[in-house]
Scaffold this motif. Structure first.
Motif, mmCIF file in Angstrom:
data_model
loop_
_atom_site.group_PDB
_atom_site.id
_atom_site.type_symbol
_atom_site.label_atom_id
_atom_site.label_comp_id
_atom_site.label_asym_id
_atom_site.label_seq_id
_atom_site.Cartn_x
_atom_site.Cartn_y
_atom_site.Cartn_z
ATOM 1 N N PRO A 57 -68.785 -73.171 18.310
ATOM 2 C CA PRO A 57 -68.635 -72.213 19.408
ATOM 3 C C PRO A 57 -68.837 -70.771 18.940
ATOM 4 N N LEU A 58 -69.560 -70.021 19.753
ATOM 5 C CA LEU A 58 -69.710 -68.588 19.541
ATOM 6 C C LEU A 58 -68.572 -67.898 20.280
ATOM 7 N N THR A 59 -67.798 -67.100 19.571
ATOM 8 C CA THR A 59 -66.663 -66.423 20.180
ATOM 9 C C THR A 59 -66.792 -64.922 19.961
ATOM 10 N N SER A 60 -66.045 -64.164 20.740
ATOM 11 C CA SER A 60 -66.020 -62.714 20.545
ATOM 12 C C SER A 60 -64.609 -62.211 20.778
ATOM 13 N N ARG A 61 -64.344 -61.060 20.202
ATOM 14 C CA ARG A 61 -63.017 -60.467 20.325
ATOM 15 C C ARG A 61 -63.134 -58.959 20.178
ATOM 16 N N PRO A 62 -62.168 -58.221 20.703
ATOM 17 C CA PRO A 62 -62.173 -56.773 20.505
ATOM 18 C C PRO A 62 -61.756 -56.411 19.086
ATOM 19 N N TRP A 63 -62.137 -55.208 18.670
ATOM 20 C CA TRP A 63 -61.671 -54.640 17.410
ATOM 21 C C TRP A 63 -60.145 -54.651 17.395
ATOM 22 N N ARG A 64 -59.562 -55.037 16.246
ATOM 23 C CA ARG A 64 -58.108 -55.119 16.158
ATOM 24 C C ARG A 64 -57.507 -54.182 15.123
ATOM 25 N N GLN A 65 -58.218 -53.964 14.019
ATOM 26 C CA GLN A 65 -57.643 -53.193 12.921
ATOM 27 C C GLN A 65 -58.773 -52.593 12.091
ATOM 28 N N ALA A 66 -58.408 -51.643 11.239
ATOM 29 C CA ALA A 66 -59.407 -50.954 10.441
ATOM 30 C C ALA A 66 -60.226 -51.907 9.580
ATOM 31 N N ALA A 67 -59.623 -53.025 9.155
ATOM 32 C CA ALA A 67 -60.347 -53.987 8.326
ATOM 33 C C ALA A 67 -61.529 -54.603 9.065
ATOM 34 N N ASP A 68 -61.515 -54.551 10.386
ATOM 35 C CA ASP A 68 -62.637 -55.094 11.149
ATOM 36 C C ASP A 68 -63.925 -54.320 10.892
ATOM 37 N N VAL A 69 -63.807 -53.024 10.624
ATOM 38 C CA VAL A 69 -65.008 -52.250 10.309
ATOM 39 C C VAL A 69 -65.639 -52.776 9.025
ATOM 40 N N ALA A 70 -64.817 -53.181 8.071
ATOM 41 C CA ALA A 70 -65.341 -53.749 6.828
ATOM 42 C C ALA A 70 -66.100 -55.046 7.099
ATOM 43 N N ALA A 71 -65.606 -55.844 8.023
ATOM 44 C CA ALA A 71 -66.302 -57.079 8.376
ATOM 45 C C ALA A 71 -67.634 -56.784 9.052
ATOM 46 N N MET A 72 -67.672 -55.713 9.842
ATOM 47 C CA MET A 72 -68.913 -55.319 10.508
ATOM 48 C C MET A 72 -69.933 -54.768 9.517
ATOM 49 N N THR A 73 -69.437 -53.967 8.549
ATOM 50 C CA THR A 73 -70.365 -53.410 7.564
ATOM 51 C C THR A 73 -70.894 -54.497 6.635
ATOM 52 N N ALA A 74 -70.128 -55.581 6.455
ATOM 53 C CA ALA A 74 -70.543 -56.634 5.527
ATOM 54 C C ALA A 74 -71.855 -57.276 5.967
ATOM 55 N N ILE A 75 -72.060 -57.467 7.278
ATOM 56 C CA ILE A 75 -73.320 -58.095 7.687
ATOM 57 C C ILE A 75 -74.487 -57.110 7.582
ATOM 58 N N LEU A 76 -74.197 -55.800 7.612
ATOM 59 C CA LEU A 76 -75.248 -54.835 7.320
ATOM 60 C C LEU A 76 -75.658 -54.933 5.853
ATOM 61 N N SER A 77 -74.660 -55.006 4.957
ATOM 62 C CA SER A 77 -74.958 -55.132 3.534
ATOM 63 C C SER A 77 -75.758 -56.404 3.250
ATOM 64 N N GLU A 78 -75.378 -57.500 3.902
ATOM 65 C CA GLU A 78 -76.095 -58.763 3.709
ATOM 66 C C GLU A 78 -77.546 -58.640 4.170
ATOM 67 N N ALA A 79 -77.759 -57.920 5.268
ATOM 68 C CA ALA A 79 -79.123 -57.740 5.760
ATOM 69 C C ALA A 79 -79.955 -56.920 4.774
ATOM 70 N N TRP A 80 -79.353 -55.862 4.216
ATOM 71 C CA TRP A 80 -80.067 -55.054 3.233
ATOM 72 C C TRP A 80 -80.365 -55.852 1.966
ATOM 73 N N ALA A 81 -79.504 -56.799 1.635
ATOM 74 C CA ALA A 81 -79.726 -57.625 0.450
ATOM 75 C C ALA A 81 -80.687 -58.779 0.720
ATOM 76 N N GLY A 82 -81.082 -58.961 1.983
ATOM 77 C CA GLY A 82 -81.908 -60.098 2.360
ATOM 78 C C GLY A 82 -83.394 -59.799 2.374
ATOM 79 N N PRO A 83 -84.190 -60.769 2.807
ATOM 80 C CA PRO A 83 -85.651 -60.657 2.725
ATOM 81 C C PRO A 83 -86.277 -59.674 3.698
ATOM 82 N N ARG A 84 -85.543 -59.235 4.719
ATOM 83 C CA ARG A 84 -86.140 -58.313 5.696
ATOM 84 C C ARG A 84 -85.944 -56.847 5.331
ATOM 85 N N ARG A 85 -85.269 -56.545 4.207
ATOM 86 C CA ARG A 85 -85.111 -55.149 3.834
ATOM 87 C C ARG A 85 -86.491 -54.524 3.694
ATOM 88 N N PRO A 86 -86.716 -53.274 4.044
ATOM 89 C CA PRO A 86 -85.715 -52.315 4.520
ATOM 90 C C PRO A 86 -85.619 -52.234 6.050
#
Length: 315
Positions: free
Chosen positions: A6-35
């Motif tokens: 299941p695909l789920t969604s939720r509102p931002w809850r805490q400052a640590a959520d920004v870290a989770a959001m930035t993590a998929i940006l970092s993964e994208a930059w480390a992946g084959p579609r960079r830059p």
């Protein structure tokens, strides 16, 4: 037969959520579609600080997850302007499902934001969302009837594979990094002068310096002889994605037309290279001829044009 997760969604809850959001940006930059990535962790952390301490982030930020893993996020700037990102490497079907959900959430927020006696401001008449020419989100929006708006951004890019000579600092100026919190008031004053009218405050900057990807040594300035900050460049560094970003870069009006912007950016590129980063990016308002010329003079090439697409709210 395997049951789809299941695909789920939720509102931002805490400052640590920004870290989770930035993590998929970092993964994208480390992946084959960079830059070909639309933002960096520095963008999200800059937006967080720029909002200040009293923003209801839960009403502005929503996160999409699949089996507990973040696969996308949306960030609304009132009244109904969307920044969004969907993780790279998803199936076409899953990517479409995430994007459909994000736009539905944007429309729902706009519908709920109706005037009341306590808040009589007019509601948004249109939804806006960003998409780069030729990237997946552009075709997604166009296929659903969204049309091009008036705002364009240039995404500039430079590989950090060349050794750069130290820039020549004009007489009467000192090139240095911020020393610490005591420098914050002068740094804020310089920003407010360069980007007047600006809402940046010392309180917001203190939020900024606490962000994970911020470092005083990468917050560089040119100090004039009287001790004021004449120019500045904030160099964000993402060691996982191996990318750096300039956000923001500015020159105090009293010190413009002296080449200070190019000096500080060339130094910033050396700082990023010394940090071991592969790429540097910077974004520019396409209508700002001065910034467009500055970034090209500092060695950047155009990577992508990002357009703000619009559609009516539907009442």
């Amino acid at each position: 037969m395997t049951t789809p997760l299941p695909l789920t969604s939720r509102p931002w809850r805490q400052a640590a959520d920004v870290a989770a959001m930035t993590a998929i940006l970092s993964e994208a930059w480390a992946g084959p579609r960079r830059p070909l990535v639309s933002s960096t962790p520095g963008d999200l952390e800059w937006w967080t600080a720029s909002g200040g301490p009293d923003v209801d982030w839960a009403s502005r930020i929503r996160i999409w997850e699949l089996a507990g893993a973040v696969v996308g996020w949306g960030w609304i700037n009132p009244p109904a302007s969307l920044d969004w990102f969907v993780a790279h490497g998803l199936t076409d079907t899953l990517e479409e499902a995430v994007r459909v959900d994000i736009l539905a959430w944007l429309a729902d927020v706009a519908r709920q934001d109706r005037p009341t006696p306590a808040a009589p401001a007019a509601p948004a008449t249109q939804l806006t969302a960003w998409a780069a020419d030729g990237w997946p989100e552009q075709g997604f929006l166009v296929a659903r009837g969204w049309t091009v708006g008036d705002t364009l951004l240039t995404q500039y890019h430079q590989e950090l594979d060349l050794e750069l000579d130290p820039p020549r600092v004009p007489d009467g100026y000192v090139l240095r990094s911020l020393r610490g919190r005591d420098d914050i008031p002068a740094r804020v004053e310089a920003h407010r002068a360069a980007f007047a009218p600006s809402k940046l405050t010392v309180e917001k900057y203190e939020i900024l310096v606490a962000q994970p990807h911020y470092a005083y040594e990468r917050d560089i300035v040119l100090e004039a002889g009287d001790g004021t900050i004449a120019a500045f460049a904030m160099c964000w560094a993402d060691p996982v994605g191996s990318v750096g970003e300039f956000e923001p870069v500015g020159v105090h009006p009293d010190h413009q037309r002296r080449g200070l912007g190019r000096v500080i950016m060339r130094h910033g590129l050396r700082v990023m290279r010394a940090a071991g980063l592969r790429d540097a990016v910077v974004f520019s308002d396409r209508s700002n001829a001065a910034s467009e010329a500055l970034y090209r003079s500092a060695g950047f090439d155009e990577l992508a044009i990002h357009r703000q697409y619009v559609t009516p709210t539907g009442g």
